[in-house]
Each structure stands twice: as C-alpha cells, then as structure tokens.
Design a protein around this motif. Structure first.
Motif, mmCIF file in Angstrom:
data_model
loop_
_atom_site.group_PDB
_atom_site.id
_atom_site.type_symbol
_atom_site.label_atom_id
_atom_site.label_comp_id
_atom_site.label_asym_id
_atom_site.label_seq_id
_atom_site.Cartn_x
_atom_site.Cartn_y
_atom_site.Cartn_z
ATOM 1 N N SER A 34 -9.533 -1.813 2.899
ATOM 2 C CA SER A 34 -9.720 -0.944 1.753
ATOM 3 C C SER A 34 -8.998 -1.497 0.528
ATOM 4 C CB SER A 34 -9.255 0.474 2.061
ATOM 5 O OG SER A 34 -7.882 0.477 2.360
ATOM 6 N N CYS A 35 -9.797 -1.957 -0.412
ATOM 7 C CA CYS A 35 -9.295 -2.407 -1.707
ATOM 8 C C CYS A 35 -9.866 -1.473 -2.752
ATOM 9 C CB CYS A 35 -9.776 -3.824 -2.013
ATOM 10 S SG CYS A 35 -9.158 -5.081 -0.904
ATOM 11 N N TYR A 36 -9.105 -1.236 -3.801
ATOM 12 C CA TYR A 36 -9.658 -0.447 -4.893
ATOM 13 C C TYR A 36 -9.007 -0.868 -6.202
ATOM 14 C CZ TYR A 36 -5.428 2.463 -4.578
ATOM 15 O OH TYR A 36 -4.133 2.901 -4.552
ATOM 16 N N ALA A 37 -9.771 -0.656 -7.281
ATOM 17 C CA ALA A 37 -9.284 -0.934 -8.629
ATOM 18 C C ALA A 37 -9.007 0.395 -9.310
ATOM 19 C CB ALA A 37 -10.325 -1.723 -9.411
ATOM 20 N N TYR A 43 -5.429 -2.880 -5.938
ATOM 21 C CA TYR A 43 -4.565 -2.489 -4.832
ATOM 22 C C TYR A 43 -5.317 -2.911 -3.577
ATOM 23 C CZ TYR A 43 -2.473 0.303 -8.516
ATOM 24 O OH TYR A 43 -1.881 0.699 -9.681
ATOM 25 N N CYS A 44 -4.737 -3.837 -2.805
ATOM 26 C CA CYS A 44 -5.503 -4.424 -1.714
ATOM 27 C C CYS A 44 -4.600 -5.059 -0.661
ATOM 28 C CB CYS A 44 -6.431 -5.495 -2.294
ATOM 29 S SG CYS A 44 -7.721 -6.056 -1.185
ATOM 30 N N GLY A 45 -5.106 -5.174 0.548
ATOM 31 C CA GLY A 45 -4.427 -5.911 1.598
ATOM 32 C C GLY A 45 -4.453 -7.397 1.295
ATOM 33 N N LEU A 69 5.058 -13.589 -1.940
ATOM 34 C CA LEU A 69 4.455 -12.272 -1.758
ATOM 35 C C LEU A 69 4.584 -11.903 -0.289
ATOM 36 C CD1 LEU A 69 2.897 -9.964 -3.109
ATOM 37 C CD2 LEU A 69 0.786 -11.178 -2.532
ATOM 38 N N ASN A 70 5.535 -11.031 0.015
ATOM 39 C CA ASN A 70 5.769 -10.604 1.398
ATOM 40 C C ASN A 70 5.108 -9.271 1.724
ATOM 41 O OD1 ASN A 70 7.391 -12.813 2.208
ATOM 42 N ND2 ASN A 70 9.135 -11.927 1.144
ATOM 43 N N SER A 71 4.865 -8.453 0.708
ATOM 44 C CA SER A 71 4.296 -7.126 0.930
ATOM 45 C C SER A 71 2.825 -7.212 1.314
ATOM 46 C CB SER A 71 4.454 -6.269 -0.324
ATOM 47 O OG SER A 71 3.807 -6.885 -1.424
ATOM 48 N N ASN A 72 2.373 -6.209 2.036
ATOM 49 C CA ASN A 72 0.970 -6.083 2.410
ATOM 50 C C ASN A 72 0.714 -4.641 2.822
ATOM 51 O OD1 ASN A 72 -1.662 -6.464 3.274
ATOM 52 N ND2 ASN A 72 -1.027 -7.111 5.301
ATOM 53 N N PRO A 73 -0.112 -3.924 2.077
ATOM 54 C CA PRO A 73 -0.907 -4.327 0.926
ATOM 55 C C PRO A 73 -0.058 -4.499 -0.322
ATOM 56 C CG PRO A 73 -1.202 -1.991 1.316
ATOM 57 C CD PRO A 73 -0.336 -2.525 2.444
ATOM 58 N N SER A 74 -0.708 -4.999 -1.381
ATOM 59 C CA SER A 74 0.012 -5.291 -2.621
ATOM 60 C C SER A 74 -0.743 -4.804 -3.852
ATOM 61 C CB SER A 74 0.247 -6.802 -2.753
ATOM 62 O OG SER A 74 1.016 -7.283 -1.681
ATOM 63 N N TYR A 75 -0.030 -4.844 -4.953
ATOM 64 C CA TYR A 75 -0.553 -4.506 -6.276
ATOM 65 C C TYR A 75 -0.802 -5.808 -7.025
ATOM 66 C CZ TYR A 75 0.194 -3.636 -11.286
ATOM 67 O OH TYR A 75 0.094 -3.615 -12.641
ATOM 68 N N VAL A 111 -6.235 -12.696 -0.644
ATOM 69 C CA VAL A 111 -6.395 -11.264 -0.903
ATOM 70 C C VAL A 111 -7.671 -10.817 -0.203
ATOM 71 C CG1 VAL A 111 -6.552 -9.494 -2.694
ATOM 72 C CG2 VAL A 111 -5.237 -11.575 -3.124
ATOM 73 N N TYR A 112 -7.610 -9.692 0.524
ATOM 74 C CA TYR A 112 -8.712 -9.257 1.367
ATOM 75 C C TYR A 112 -9.788 -8.481 0.610
ATOM 76 C CZ TYR A 112 -5.431 -10.526 5.072
ATOM 77 O OH TYR A 112 -4.556 -11.192 5.886
#
Length: 124
Positions: A34-37, A43-45, A69-75, A111-112
């Motif tokens: 799930s990605c969204y703008a 905002y995406c995995g 970039l260690n976070s997942n999902p990220s901005y 980016v997924y």
C-alpha cells in the motif's frame, strides 16, 4: 468437506484456488503493497538499509552516500529524474535518512511502488 470443494494453498507469494492463480509482487508478499500520495508526498514501503545519495545517481565514492534509509515504510518528499537503475527507469525519490537526518535520493527500485513516478507525487 468434499474433495471437489475448492482448495486454497498459499506458497511463496502464489495463491492457488480451484483453477485460479494469483501472483503477487515481492512487495505484496511482504505485506508492503500500500503506497499513497498525499499533498504531493509519497508514503510507501521500501527496502530498508539502503543508502541515500547526494545526487539522483549511484556513485562509487562513499562520500556521495549522505545517509541510510532504515525505516520501512517511509515518507518521500518528491521525485526527480536521474541515473537509470535496475528498476528499469530513471526515477529517484527524495527523503530524509534515519541516521543523520540528511536529505538524499533513493532509486525507485528500492521503493515498492507499482508505477514510477507514483501518481500524485510532486516533482522536486
């Protein structure tokens, strides 16, 4: 249940149900599809542990990697066109790193998203 009843099996991202076959992407198989703008931002995995680069291109020089970039999902703030990468396009997303909070670029292949640039994301 009878044997002729539909049987569903899930194996490594594949789901078999009767005569139907559902194939998922690696991101979906990992539950990060799930990605969204929103307001031009993404905002995406994503792959964790990837380098953020000073410019939208890979470099052999360590000083060009500004953060990780260690976070997942990220901005992701926005996108730019840069060096073509293994994802088959030249889209890079700008974001903040998780170690020193520096801004850098990550190739879209990390980016997924299902489409690059992702619809609704602003150009930097």
């Amino acid at each position: 249940m009878r044997l002729h009843t539909k049987i569903a099996m899930a194996v490594g991202g594949l789901a078999l149900a009767g005569t139907s076959l559902l194939v998922t992407t690696p991101a979906q198989a990992q539950g990060q599809s799930s990605c969204y703008a929103k307001s031009g931002h993404l905002y995406c995995g994503n792959k964790a542990g990837v380098s953020l680069w000073r410019s939208p291109r890979y470099s052999e020089h360590d000083q060009d990697a500004v953060d990780t970039l260690n976070s997942n999902p990220s901005y992701f703030q926005c996108y730019v066109s840069g060096q073509k990468h293994g994802g088959g396009n030249n889209i890079w997303y700008r974001t903040y790193g998780d170690v020193s909070k520096r801004t850098g670029y990550v190739a879209a292949e990390s980016v997924y998203t299902w489409k690059d640039p992702f619809p609704g994301v602003a150009h930097c």
